[in-house]
Design an enzyme around this catalytic site. Structure first.
Site, PDB file in Angstrom:
ATOM      1  N   CYS A  42       0.765  -1.312   0.023  1.00  0.00           N
ATOM      2  CA  CYS A  42       0.123   0.065  -0.046  1.00  0.00           C
ATOM      3  C   CYS A  42       0.919   1.223  -0.012  1.00  0.00           C
ATOM      4  CB  CYS A  42      -0.766   0.081   1.204  1.00  0.00           C
ATOM      5  SG  CYS A  42      -2.393  -1.083   0.992  1.00  0.00           S
TER       6      CYS A  42
HETATM    7  C1  UDX Z   1      -0.855  -0.341   5.466  1.00  0.00           C
HETATM    8  C2  UDX Z   1      -1.752   0.537   6.301  1.00  0.00           C
HETATM    9  O1  UDX Z   1      -1.321   0.669   7.923  1.00  0.00           O
HETATM   10  C3  UDX Z   1      -2.953   0.112   6.352  1.00  0.00           C
HETATM   11  O2  UDX Z   1      -4.062   0.980   6.952  1.00  0.00           O
HETATM   12  C4  UDX Z   1      -3.604   0.081   4.733  1.00  0.00           C
HETATM   13  O3  UDX Z   1      -4.858  -0.431   4.585  1.00  0.00           O
HETATM   14  C5  UDX Z   1      -2.497  -0.713   4.018  1.00  0.00           C
HETATM   15  O4  UDX Z   1      -1.426  -0.316   4.234  1.00  0.00           O
HETATM   16  P1  UDX Z   1       0.274  -2.663   6.122  1.00  0.00           P
HETATM   17  O5  UDX Z   1       0.928  -2.309   4.643  1.00  0.00           O
HETATM   18  O6  UDX Z   1      -0.151  -3.868   6.102  1.00  0.00           O
HETATM   19  O7  UDX Z   1      -0.557  -1.642   6.092  1.00  0.00           O
HETATM   20  O8  UDX Z   1       1.528  -2.255   6.926  1.00  0.00           O
HETATM   21  P2  UDX Z   1       1.918  -1.122   8.021  1.00  0.00           P
HETATM   22  O9  UDX Z   1       1.867  -1.931   9.187  1.00  0.00           O
HETATM   23  O10 UDX Z   1       1.087  -0.086   8.017  1.00  0.00           O
HETATM   24  O11 UDX Z   1       3.554  -1.039   7.711  1.00  0.00           O
HETATM   25  C6  UDX Z   1       3.749  -0.431   6.250  1.00  0.00           C
HETATM   26  C7  UDX Z   1       5.446  -0.505   6.252  1.00  0.00           C
HETATM   27  O12 UDX Z   1       5.854   0.742   7.124  1.00  0.00           O
HETATM   28  C8  UDX Z   1       6.021  -1.660   6.649  1.00  0.00           C
HETATM   29  O13 UDX Z   1       7.286  -2.029   5.903  1.00  0.00           O
HETATM   30  C9  UDX Z   1       6.435  -1.257   8.197  1.00  0.00           C
HETATM   31  O14 UDX Z   1       7.829  -2.116   8.612  1.00  0.00           O
HETATM   32  C10 UDX Z   1       6.891   0.033   7.863  1.00  0.00           C
HETATM   33  N1  UDX Z   1       6.768   0.758   9.192  1.00  0.00           N
HETATM   34  C11 UDX Z   1       5.560   0.685   9.895  1.00  0.00           C
HETATM   35  C12 UDX Z   1       8.054   1.627  10.058  1.00  0.00           C
HETATM   36  O15 UDX Z   1       9.059   1.491   9.004  1.00  0.00           O
HETATM   37  N2  UDX Z   1       7.721   2.244  10.865  1.00  0.00           N
HETATM   38  C13 UDX Z   1       6.623   2.270  11.620  1.00  0.00           C
HETATM   39  O16 UDX Z   1       6.615   3.079  12.696  1.00  0.00           O
HETATM   40  C14 UDX Z   1       5.451   1.495  11.214  1.00  0.00           C
END
Ligand code: UDX
Length: 424
Positions: A266
């Site tokens: 996403c």
């Molecule tokens: C995301 C959105 O959170 C969700 O609402 C949407 O519907 C789809 O995209 P997702 O891709 O499953 O969900 O994962 P998420 O937990 O949001 O993490 C996305 C990326 O950001 C990951 O690579 C994660 O490691 C990274 N991340 C997340 C960070 O680097 N730091 C953080 O503090 C949080």
């Protein structure tokens, strides 16, 4: 009770299907991929997601089944959730291909359906798409009119992979975009057992809310990564800085974990699509471009630390973790993959382990050394890189090996002897 059809059995469609079935609705999930359909009907999850297997075992076939027959599913249901993928095209714009195909098919089916039907768009789409593509295509192919003969609602999803089932049952909010009160009433009823706020908007606003949620969260991550890069220069631990600012309730501690950047299906795709569309509309989205720039370069910060140690050619480097985050088998846009590519260009000798994603990665990089557990990677390597925050990596014995952590795995202590963090 309304009968439900869900088109697309990816992450979004799968969770919507089991979620609705668990709420008591009868659900037919539709996919063109026979293999996925067979798996679902045999209670085997087509994707890895915590809790999904248990729910399929409970709900199939009494409350839920899958089919490749879209016609049968639409004819036998009252509401169709459209959950097909909207992947990025090369330049960053969004591909509408699957959405167009499904809209055409639904239009042809509705032509011969005499009962009112509601279409709910759950796929992430650029503002205006539900109205200009979905409704227009269905009207054209069916010869029917919206909102008289069929209804339309845009209902974005906010599920995080790994916690998607919990997110479905305990959402922060439900957004329902529609200018069609009859359709809205039906969909509100589907969600009537949820206690969270329900925000009613126009179709376009609902579509935009999804993009802006993801753009904001991605911005928070690139912000803390930039701060992390600056902190590293000062020899300051950016985790404490994140804690210090996160305690301010206006900022909140969530999505303030620095590391090697965001991946997944996403954030990269949606921020890219928003940048592309804004530019096309004549606005230069400088901040969002920078969010992507910081993110693109973030895995290189880890490689910079590695390169300080000298030439990588022939060096045995251990890779722990391949998925874009823990709790999923998804490798889409994973910073681990871009890191591996860079290391291969430097001719490093890689030992690799991930608890969930090795089969998929083997298809991309068939000739690498895949080991059967993390401990073996440590034993066989000179330096170990942690690229996904799998909890099991906390418990390994790293001995004296140098560990470079891109995912802040040891934020609660138990740090290896010879350790360096990418932003801390
Ligand atoms: C995301 C959105 O959170 C969700 O609402 C949407 O519907 C789809 O995209 P997702 O891709 O499953 O969900 O994962 P998420 O937990 O949001 O993490 C996305 C990326 O950001 C990951 O690579 C994660 O490691 C990274 N991340 C997340 C960070 O680097 N730091 C953080 O503090 C949080």
């Amino acid at each position: 009770m309304a009968k439900i059809c869900v088109v697309g059995t990816g992450y979004v469609g799968m969770i919507q299907s089991v979620g609705m079935a668990k709420l008591g609705f009868n659900v037919i999930a539709v996919d063109i991929d026979e293999n996925k359909v067979d798996k679902i009907n045999n209670k085997i999850p087509p994707i890895y997601e915590k809790g999904l297997k248990k729910l399929l075992e409970k709900l199939v076939p009494s409350k839920m089944s899958a089919t490749t027959d879209l016609k049968k599913a639409v004819m036998e249901s009252d509401v169709t959730f459209v959950c097909v993928g909207t992947p990025s095209k090369k330049q960053g714009s969004m591909s509408m291909y699957q959405l167009e195909v499904v809209s055409k098919e639904i239009g042809k089916i509705l032509k011969n359906k005499n009962k009112y039907h509601v279409i709910v768009v759950k796929s992430t789409v650029i503002p205006g798409t539900s109205e200009n593509i979905v409704v227009k295509t269905i009207e054209k192919k069916s010869g029917k009119k919206c909102p008289k003969d069929f209804g339309i609602v845009m209902n974005p999803e906010f599920l995080k992979e790994g916690t998607a089932i919990d997110d479905f049952f305990e959402p922060d909010r439900i957004v329902l975009g529609s200018n069609d009160s009859k359709a809205l009433k039906i969909i509100k009823k589907l969600y009537s057992s949820f206690k969270c706020p329900v925000l009613e908007t126009s179709l376009k606003e609902a579509e935009m809310i999804k993009y802006v949620s993801n753009a904001f969260l991605a911005t928070k991550i690139s912000f803390i990564n930039e701060i992390g890069n600056i902190c590293k220069k000062f020899d300051i631990n950016s985790n404490l800085i994140a804690k210090g600012i996160g305690l301010d309730r206006r900022i909140s501690p969530k999505f303030l974990k620095s590391g090697i950047g965001f991946g997944g299906s996403c954030f990269p795709k949606d921020v890219n699509a928003l940048v592309y569309k804004a530019t096309e509309l004549g606005y230069n989205p400088r901040l969002l471009r920078s969010v992507l720039d910081v993110n693109r370069e973030q895995p290189l910060k880890l490689l910079e630390l590695l390169e300080k140690l000298g030439k990588l050619r022939g060096k045995k480097i251990g890779i722990l973790g391949l998925t874009f985050k823990s709790g999923t088998d998804d490798i889409r846009e994973s910073p681990a993959l871009s890191t591996i590519k860079e290391l291969l260009m430097e001719e490093a000798d890689l030992n690799i382990y991930d608890p969930k994603a090795m089969p998929q990665v083997k298809k991309i990089f068939p000739h690498l050394n895949y080991l059967k557990n993390g401990q073996q990677v440590i034993e066989d390597s000179e330096i170990v890189l942690i690229l996904t925050e799998w909890p099991e990596f906390k418990k390994l014995n790293y001995g004296d090996k140098l560990v470079i952590d891109g995912k802040n795995v040891f934020d609660n202590g138990n740090v290896p002897k010879n350790y360096e963090g990418v932003c801390w």
